[in-house]
Design a protein around this motif. Structure first.
Motif, mmCIF file in Angstrom:
data_model
loop_
_atom_site.group_PDB
_atom_site.id
_atom_site.type_symbol
_atom_site.label_atom_id
_atom_site.label_comp_id
_atom_site.label_asym_id
_atom_site.label_seq_id
_atom_site.Cartn_x
_atom_site.Cartn_y
_atom_site.Cartn_z
ATOM 1 N N GLY A 25 62.433 -10.628 7.827
ATOM 2 C CA GLY A 25 61.175 -11.014 7.472
ATOM 3 C C GLY A 25 60.408 -10.180 7.904
ATOM 4 O O GLY A 25 59.664 -9.664 7.039
ATOM 5 N N ALA A 26 60.194 -9.515 8.981
ATOM 6 C CA ALA A 26 59.433 -8.638 9.607
ATOM 7 C C ALA A 26 59.448 -7.314 8.655
ATOM 8 O O ALA A 26 58.350 -6.641 8.407
ATOM 9 C CB ALA A 26 59.550 -8.138 10.959
ATOM 10 N N LYS A 27 60.769 -6.850 8.070
ATOM 11 C CA LYS A 27 60.710 -5.575 7.313
ATOM 12 C C LYS A 27 60.010 -5.898 6.238
ATOM 13 O O LYS A 27 59.253 -5.010 5.549
ATOM 14 C CB LYS A 27 62.306 -5.283 7.137
ATOM 15 N N ILE A 28 60.115 -7.124 5.553
ATOM 16 C CA ILE A 28 59.439 -7.140 4.194
ATOM 17 C C ILE A 28 57.884 -7.261 4.620
ATOM 18 O O ILE A 28 57.348 -6.656 3.791
ATOM 19 C CB ILE A 28 60.012 -8.616 3.671
ATOM 20 N N PHE A 29 57.555 -7.956 5.677
ATOM 21 C CA PHE A 29 56.017 -7.921 6.053
ATOM 22 C C PHE A 29 55.513 -6.407 6.139
ATOM 23 O O PHE A 29 54.509 -6.060 5.550
ATOM 24 C CB PHE A 29 55.776 -8.860 6.977
ATOM 25 N N ALA A 30 56.307 -5.766 7.033
ATOM 26 C CA ALA A 30 55.928 -4.292 7.283
ATOM 27 C C ALA A 30 55.940 -3.334 6.211
ATOM 28 O O ALA A 30 54.683 -2.846 6.098
ATOM 29 C CB ALA A 30 56.984 -3.670 8.399
ATOM 30 N N GLU A 31 56.801 -3.558 5.260
ATOM 31 C CA GLU A 31 56.906 -2.738 4.117
ATOM 32 C C GLU A 31 55.726 -3.229 2.986
ATOM 33 O O GLU A 31 54.846 -2.227 2.562
ATOM 34 C CB GLU A 31 58.217 -2.935 3.168
ATOM 35 N N ALA A 32 55.263 -4.324 3.136
ATOM 36 C CA ALA A 32 54.242 -4.649 2.144
ATOM 37 C C ALA A 32 52.845 -4.326 2.809
ATOM 38 O O ALA A 32 52.097 -3.744 1.748
ATOM 39 C CB ALA A 32 54.006 -6.103 1.974
ATOM 40 N N ILE A 33 52.703 -4.341 3.870
ATOM 41 C CA ILE A 33 51.634 -3.782 4.419
ATOM 42 C C ILE A 33 51.326 -2.331 4.565
ATOM 43 O O ILE A 33 50.197 -1.731 4.328
ATOM 44 C CB ILE A 33 51.392 -4.330 6.147
ATOM 45 N N GLU A 51 59.425 -15.166 16.628
ATOM 46 C CA GLU A 51 60.447 -14.164 16.620
ATOM 47 C C GLU A 51 59.889 -12.783 15.613
ATOM 48 O O GLU A 51 59.871 -11.757 15.997
ATOM 49 C CB GLU A 51 61.985 -14.352 16.326
ATOM 50 N N LEU A 52 59.664 -13.312 14.524
ATOM 51 C CA LEU A 52 59.189 -12.404 13.315
ATOM 52 C C LEU A 52 57.730 -11.710 13.716
ATOM 53 O O LEU A 52 57.481 -10.656 14.000
ATOM 54 C CB LEU A 52 58.848 -13.144 12.100
ATOM 55 N N TYR A 53 56.692 -12.594 14.531
ATOM 56 C CA TYR A 53 55.466 -12.200 14.887
ATOM 57 C C TYR A 53 55.829 -10.992 16.139
ATOM 58 O O TYR A 53 55.090 -10.213 16.554
ATOM 59 C CB TYR A 53 54.632 -13.233 15.468
#
Ligand code: PGA
Length: 247
Positions: A25-33, A51-53
């Protein structure tokens, strides 16, 4: 091992455990940002996103990700709890994410649980999302009864941000965060299903055996108000990231 499937329009990623769902999940968020520095995030509370946060905080501290231009809108808030109440979702967001990253607090939005006129505040919340040009990437958890945000079973596909009554099973599930069940508010302000479905991309995370039934009913069978998360089948870009226990 990670398994990836497509069920209708929904992409399903099955990970070994909670830690790996958070990493994915974090990878998807980081790539989008990284792609769009002024991304508009839709954020969630509860046990699932913690955990994602933590992953996002780690990336931010290592200098690998900046939230300086990011805006955020949270899904929901308990009615009657002020932002400094330890069980309010504003407090949760500050403690679990915002206080540890370089986001401008003024760019973070959580529905107001103590508004004198909640109906007007709900309309204003919808307006603020529109003014920000909508939510680019929405994070969701799922309730054991299939709710998304606080859209409980019976919620309509076209519902918007509004005040809702919480179901008994949601109150029971959330009692673990309070010193006793009688303290759990019985009402909340929540984005509607119509609001959530307007996000350009949606990522739902579910972990643990108590989510298995809700996940299965959301992915299989026709979208219906008894399982609000099943309406996500109507979204063109929705990913479920779940662990083995929830699958
Ligand atoms: P949880 O809640 O992450 O605390 O399990 C999820 C939800 O109710 O949406």
């Amino acid at each position: 091992m990670t398994e990836i499937k497509k069920i209708g329009t929904i992409k399903l990623i099955i990970c070994d455990d909670l830690k790996n769902t958070a990493k994915h999940g974090a990878k998807i968020f980081a790539e989008a940002i990284r792609k769009k520095s002024d991304l508009v995030l839709g954020l969630a509370t509860g046990g699932t996103p913690v955990e994602l946060y933590k992953e996002l905080i780690r990336m931010n501290k290592e200098g690998a990700l900046s939230f300086r231009q990011v805006n955020s809108f949270n899904l929901d808030e308990y009615l009657g709890l002020a932002g400094d109440h330890p069980q309010s979702y504003r407090y949760f967001m500050n403690k679990n994410l915002f206080d540890h990253i370089d986001i401008e607090k003024s760019n973070t939005h959580v529905p107001d649980g103590t508004s004198e006129n909640p109906d007007i505040s709900c309309k204003q919340y919808e307006e603020s999302i529109k003014e920000a040009n909508g939510i680019d990437l929405q994070l969701l958890g799922i309730g054991s009864n299939g709710h998304i945000a606080f859209n409980e079973p019976g919620s309509s596909l076209t519902s918007r941000t509004r005040v809702v009554d919480l179901k008994e099973n949601t109150i029971n599930d959330n009692a673990r965060f309070f010193s006793n069940k009688s303290e759990v508010p019985k009402k909340a302000v929540t984005m509607g299903i119509g609001t959530i479905l307007e996000a350009k991309k949606i990522v739902l995370i579910a972990t643990g055996a108590n989510k298995k039934d809700a996940v299965s009913k959301s992915l299989n069978g026709k979208p219906n108000p008894n399982i609000p998360a099943s309406f996500l089948q109507n979204h063109p870009d929705c990913t479920f990231i779940i662990d083995n226990e929830a699958s």
